[in-house]
Design a protein around this motif. Structure first.
Motif, PDB file in Angstrom:
ATOM      1  N   LEU A  48      78.994  26.796  42.709  1.00  0.00           N
ATOM      2  CA  LEU A  48      79.054  26.543  44.157  1.00  0.00           C
ATOM      3  C   LEU A  48      77.803  27.017  44.869  1.00  0.00           C
ATOM      4  O   LEU A  48      77.306  26.355  45.778  1.00  0.00           O
ATOM      5  CB  LEU A  48      80.245  27.288  44.760  1.00  0.00           C
ATOM      6  N   VAL A  49      77.318  28.200  44.486  1.00  0.00           N
ATOM      7  CA  VAL A  49      76.185  28.785  45.189  1.00  0.00           C
ATOM      8  C   VAL A  49      74.935  27.918  44.980  1.00  0.00           C
ATOM      9  O   VAL A  49      74.000  27.951  45.771  1.00  0.00           O
ATOM     10  CB  VAL A  49      75.983  30.253  44.750  1.00  0.00           C
ATOM     11  N   ASN A  50      74.954  27.117  43.936  1.00  0.00           N
ATOM     12  CA  ASN A  50      73.828  26.229  43.673  1.00  0.00           C
ATOM     13  C   ASN A  50      73.968  24.855  44.337  1.00  0.00           C
ATOM     14  O   ASN A  50      73.066  24.041  44.255  1.00  0.00           O
ATOM     15  CB  ASN A  50      73.645  26.054  42.160  1.00  0.00           C
ATOM     16  N   LEU A  51      75.097  24.618  44.975  1.00  0.00           N
ATOM     17  CA  LEU A  51      75.287  23.332  45.655  1.00  0.00           C
ATOM     18  C   LEU A  51      74.674  23.408  47.049  1.00  0.00           C
ATOM     19  O   LEU A  51      75.039  24.279  47.834  1.00  0.00           O
ATOM     20  CB  LEU A  51      76.783  23.007  45.792  1.00  0.00           C
ATOM     21  N   GLU A  52      73.813  22.476  47.362  1.00  0.00           N
ATOM     22  CA  GLU A  52      73.095  22.513  48.635  1.00  0.00           C
ATOM     23  C   GLU A  52      74.033  22.397  49.837  1.00  0.00           C
ATOM     24  O   GLU A  52      73.685  22.757  50.954  1.00  0.00           O
ATOM     25  CB  GLU A  52      72.059  21.388  48.690  1.00  0.00           C
ATOM     26  N   VAL A  53      75.238  21.895  49.620  1.00  0.00           N
ATOM     27  CA  VAL A  53      76.136  21.661  50.755  1.00  0.00           C
ATOM     28  C   VAL A  53      76.797  22.953  51.262  1.00  0.00           C
ATOM     29  O   VAL A  53      77.267  23.020  52.381  1.00  0.00           O
ATOM     30  CB  VAL A  53      77.196  20.594  50.369  1.00  0.00           C
ATOM     31  N   VAL A  54      76.823  23.983  50.432  1.00  0.00           N
ATOM     32  CA  VAL A  54      77.470  25.235  50.858  1.00  0.00           C
ATOM     33  C   VAL A  54      76.484  26.039  51.701  1.00  0.00           C
ATOM     34  O   VAL A  54      75.465  26.504  51.214  1.00  0.00           O
ATOM     35  CB  VAL A  54      77.957  26.053  49.647  1.00  0.00           C
ATOM     36  N   THR A  74      68.672  31.824  53.039  1.00  0.00           N
ATOM     37  CA  THR A  74      68.697  30.352  53.164  1.00  0.00           C
ATOM     38  C   THR A  74      67.272  29.793  53.144  1.00  0.00           C
ATOM     39  O   THR A  74      66.299  30.533  53.268  1.00  0.00           O
ATOM     40  CB  THR A  74      69.387  29.903  54.474  1.00  0.00           C
ATOM     41  N   ARG A  75      67.178  28.497  52.998  1.00  0.00           N
ATOM     42  CA  ARG A  75      65.879  27.812  52.955  1.00  0.00           C
ATOM     43  C   ARG A  75      66.059  26.404  53.505  1.00  0.00           C
ATOM     44  O   ARG A  75      67.196  25.970  53.761  1.00  0.00           O
ATOM     45  CB  ARG A  75      65.361  27.766  51.514  1.00  0.00           C
ATOM     46  N   ASN A  76      64.948  25.695  53.659  1.00  0.00           N
ATOM     47  CA  ASN A  76      65.009  24.311  54.142  1.00  0.00           C
ATOM     48  C   ASN A  76      65.037  23.348  52.964  1.00  0.00           C
ATOM     49  O   ASN A  76      64.335  23.556  51.978  1.00  0.00           O
ATOM     50  CB  ASN A  76      63.765  23.976  54.975  1.00  0.00           C
ATOM     51  N   VAL A  77      65.824  22.309  53.113  1.00  0.00           N
ATOM     52  CA  VAL A  77      65.859  21.265  52.089  1.00  0.00           C
ATOM     53  C   VAL A  77      65.824  19.929  52.818  1.00  0.00           C
ATOM     54  O   VAL A  77      66.445  19.778  53.868  1.00  0.00           O
ATOM     55  CB  VAL A  77      67.163  21.386  51.243  1.00  0.00           C
ATOM     56  N   VAL A  78      65.070  18.975  52.282  1.00  0.00           N
ATOM     57  CA  VAL A  78      65.029  17.652  52.912  1.00  0.00           C
ATOM     58  C   VAL A  78      66.026  16.744  52.198  1.00  0.00           C
ATOM     59  O   VAL A  78      65.974  16.577  50.982  1.00  0.00           O
ATOM     60  CB  VAL A  78      63.601  17.066  52.861  1.00  0.00           C
ATOM     61  N   ILE A  79      66.990  16.236  52.972  1.00  0.00           N
ATOM     62  CA  ILE A  79      68.026  15.370  52.406  1.00  0.00           C
ATOM     63  C   ILE A  79      67.965  14.041  53.131  1.00  0.00           C
ATOM     64  O   ILE A  79      68.127  14.002  54.357  1.00  0.00           O
ATOM     65  CB  ILE A  79      69.414  16.026  52.541  1.00  0.00           C
ATOM     66  N   GLN A  80      67.683  12.958  52.412  1.00  0.00           N
ATOM     67  CA  GLN A  80      67.560  11.621  52.997  1.00  0.00           C
ATOM     68  C   GLN A  80      66.606  11.637  54.197  1.00  0.00           C
ATOM     69  O   GLN A  80      66.924  11.113  55.262  1.00  0.00           O
ATOM     70  CB  GLN A  80      68.942  11.114  53.441  1.00  0.00           C
ATOM     71  N   GLY A  81      65.483  12.313  54.042  1.00  0.00           N
ATOM     72  CA  GLY A  81      64.482  12.340  55.099  1.00  0.00           C
ATOM     73  C   GLY A  81      64.787  13.296  56.236  1.00  0.00           C
ATOM     74  O   GLY A  81      64.014  13.432  57.176  1.00  0.00           O
ATOM     75  N   GLN A  82      65.915  13.966  56.164  1.00  0.00           N
ATOM     76  CA  GLN A  82      66.309  14.856  57.247  1.00  0.00           C
ATOM     77  C   GLN A  82      66.267  16.305  56.750  1.00  0.00           C
ATOM     78  O   GLN A  82      66.799  16.598  55.674  1.00  0.00           O
ATOM     79  CB  GLN A  82      67.727  14.495  57.672  1.00  0.00           C
ATOM     80  N   THR A  83      65.661  17.195  57.546  1.00  0.00           N
ATOM     81  CA  THR A  83      65.546  18.584  57.107  1.00  0.00           C
ATOM     82  C   THR A  83      66.816  19.348  57.448  1.00  0.00           C
ATOM     83  O   THR A  83      67.257  19.361  58.595  1.00  0.00           O
ATOM     84  CB  THR A  83      64.339  19.260  57.783  1.00  0.00           C
ATOM     85  N   VAL A  84      67.412  19.942  56.426  1.00  0.00           N
ATOM     86  CA  VAL A  84      68.567  20.809  56.641  1.00  0.00           C
ATOM     87  C   VAL A  84      68.048  22.234  56.513  1.00  0.00           C
ATOM     88  O   VAL A  84      67.458  22.603  55.498  1.00  0.00           O
ATOM     89  CB  VAL A  84      69.677  20.503  55.612  1.00  0.00           C
ATOM     90  N   THR A  85      68.252  23.038  57.578  1.00  0.00           N
ATOM     91  CA  THR A  85      67.516  24.305  57.645  1.00  0.00           C
ATOM     92  C   THR A  85      68.227  25.497  57.000  1.00  0.00           C
ATOM     93  O   THR A  85      67.611  26.492  56.729  1.00  0.00           O
ATOM     94  CB  THR A  85      67.253  24.682  59.112  1.00  0.00           C
ATOM     95  N   ASP A  86      69.526  25.419  56.796  1.00  0.00           N
ATOM     96  CA  ASP A  86      70.202  26.643  56.352  1.00  0.00           C
ATOM     97  C   ASP A  86      70.919  26.459  55.020  1.00  0.00           C
ATOM     98  O   ASP A  86      72.056  26.867  54.839  1.00  0.00           O
ATOM     99  CB  ASP A  86      71.174  27.142  57.431  1.00  0.00           C
ATOM    100  N   VAL A  87      70.226  25.833  54.091  1.00  0.00           N
ATOM    101  CA  VAL A  87      70.796  25.647  52.751  1.00  0.00           C
ATOM    102  C   VAL A  87      70.651  26.965  51.978  1.00  0.00           C
ATOM    103  O   VAL A  87      69.611  27.621  52.043  1.00  0.00           O
ATOM    104  CB  VAL A  87      70.054  24.504  52.021  1.00  0.00           C
TER     105      VAL A  87
END
Ligand SMILES: [Fe+2]
Length: 397
Positions: A48-54, A74-87
């Protein structure tokens, strides 16, 4: 995977409700059948801790008694061109855990379907909202000082051990959080080293203290939010006034108000009392219980599967009335308007007559839904109506 039951947690339900529920804490050793790691395990948490959605607030980290700011793990991850900031950054979480931090997964029943099934056992039986939090504490971690929580709790030990002390709730139950001293509390009612598969029940307001022992400890804490009478009555009140035209006027009640406003107010109070007194207790309690069972964190559905399965509906398949309320209009040229789930459809009147005559528990073959036409056409009509929720498969749960 074991099919768990509510009784796995509470044992004999009669004993639980008579002696423990809402009264005092209960300990059940080896209560969970099978391997408790089937409910949740360290291995699953590693995945779970390795899943970007948590992301926070579903995960929290506590180091030396204070919460670690989210930016610390947390860190930033780009998902479908959109930056998710609290992965969540797993390496940072692992590093904090090595340093002695406790990692908490909140509302895990909103992420892990198997856990949702498990906590639903409680929502269903107790007619309350449930929330589950997994606590992962490293070896020898000093626990929290004695306190109580404003919710009922089931604690399920999953891996490692944890030392618990529980005292009976005070005579005057405090729903708000409170802290205690060990001296003031005296001898605990229960003192136990909780092992995998053991279950504790804590009514709200039960003072407790816990600390991890020689191994990392993973336990699940399932919270039941009690609805006091004031909460239930408020829900009844909301239902009563929702459609009451007489409470929809807008009075002026400021300092220049007319004296008649007071008598109107009293009239409204009397009208409300009359409405409250007309409430049928059994039906209303059932409605309130249903509301409790369907709060956030416990809904369930199978419409994708059910709709896809309809493609194979045959003439002999049995159907019953769907759960959605139906409204029938007038017959016009052999067709009658039917309203279901917000859809308005014109349906051949013989079908509507079949529907109207079908009792809530009765079922009918798809070929008989449309009397007077051949089986295949009736089945096609039944298929369309089932897709809209007018019917459902009688074999469906
Ligand atoms: Fe607590």
């Amino acid at each position: 995977m074991v099919d768990y039951a509510f009784t796995d947690l509470v044992g004999d339900e009669n004993v639980f409700f008579a002696e423990y529920f809402n009264k005092k804490p209960m300990l059940r050793k080896k209560a969970v059948p099978g391997d408790p790691r089937d409910i949740l395990s360290l291995r699953k948490l590693d995945r779970l801790v390795n899943l970007e959605v948590v992301r926070p607030p579903y995960i929290k980290v506590n180091l030396k008694g204070t919460g670690v700011p989210e930016q610390g793990y947390t860190r930033n991850v780009v998902i479908q061109g959109q930056t998710v900031t609290d992965v969540v950054d797993p390496e940072k979480i692992y590093e904090l855990f090595r340093a002695g931090a406790t990692v908490t997964w909140c509302s895990l029943n909103q992420i892990v379907p198997e856990l949702r099934d498990f906590t639903r056992l409680i929502s269903d039986r107790m007619a309350v909202r449930t929330d589950s939090v997994a606590f992962l504490t490293p070896t020898g971690k000093k626990g929290y000082p004695p306190h109580h929580d404003p919710v009922d709790l089931f604690i399920v030990q999953l891996e490692g051990t944890k030392h618990w002390k529980l005292w009976n709730p005070p005579a005057e139950r405090l729903s708000d959080a409170a802290q205690y001293t060990l001296e003031g509390l005296g001898e605990p009612e229960i003192e136990v080293s909780l092992e995998p598969g053991d279950v504790l029940y804590l009514p709200y307001g039960t003072p407790h203290a816990a600390a991890a022992e020689g191994k990392a400890s993973l336990h699940l804490s399932i919270m039941m939010r009690p609805r006091m009478w004031k909460d239930l009555l408020q829900q009844t009140f909301e239902e009563l006034v929702a459609d009451a035209e007489e409470f929809n006027e807008y009075p002026y009640i400021g300092e220049l108000r007319d004296a008649t406003v007071e008598s109107v107010f009293k009239e409204k109070v009397r009208a409300l009392v009359a409405r409250l007194e007309s409430v049928e207790a059994a039906g209303e309690l059932d409605r309130l219980a249903e509301l409790g069972r369907h709060m956030d964190g416990s809904s369930r559905g199978s419409a994708f599967e059910a709709i896809a399965n309809l493609d194979g509906l045959g003439p002999d398949d049995l159907l019953r009335r769907g759960k959605a309320p139906l409204t029938f209009g007038q017959d016009e040229n052999g067709r009658t308007e039917l309203t279901v789930n917000g859809h308005k459809i014109a349906v051949p009147t013989p079908i509507v007559e079949t529907l109207a005559a079908l009792g809530p528990d009765a079922s009918i073959a798809a070929s008989d839904v449309f009397p007077g036409v051949e089986a295949l056409r009736s089945t096609k009509a039944a298929q369309g109506l089932t897709r809209l929720g007018v019917f459902e498969l009688a074999s469906a749960g």
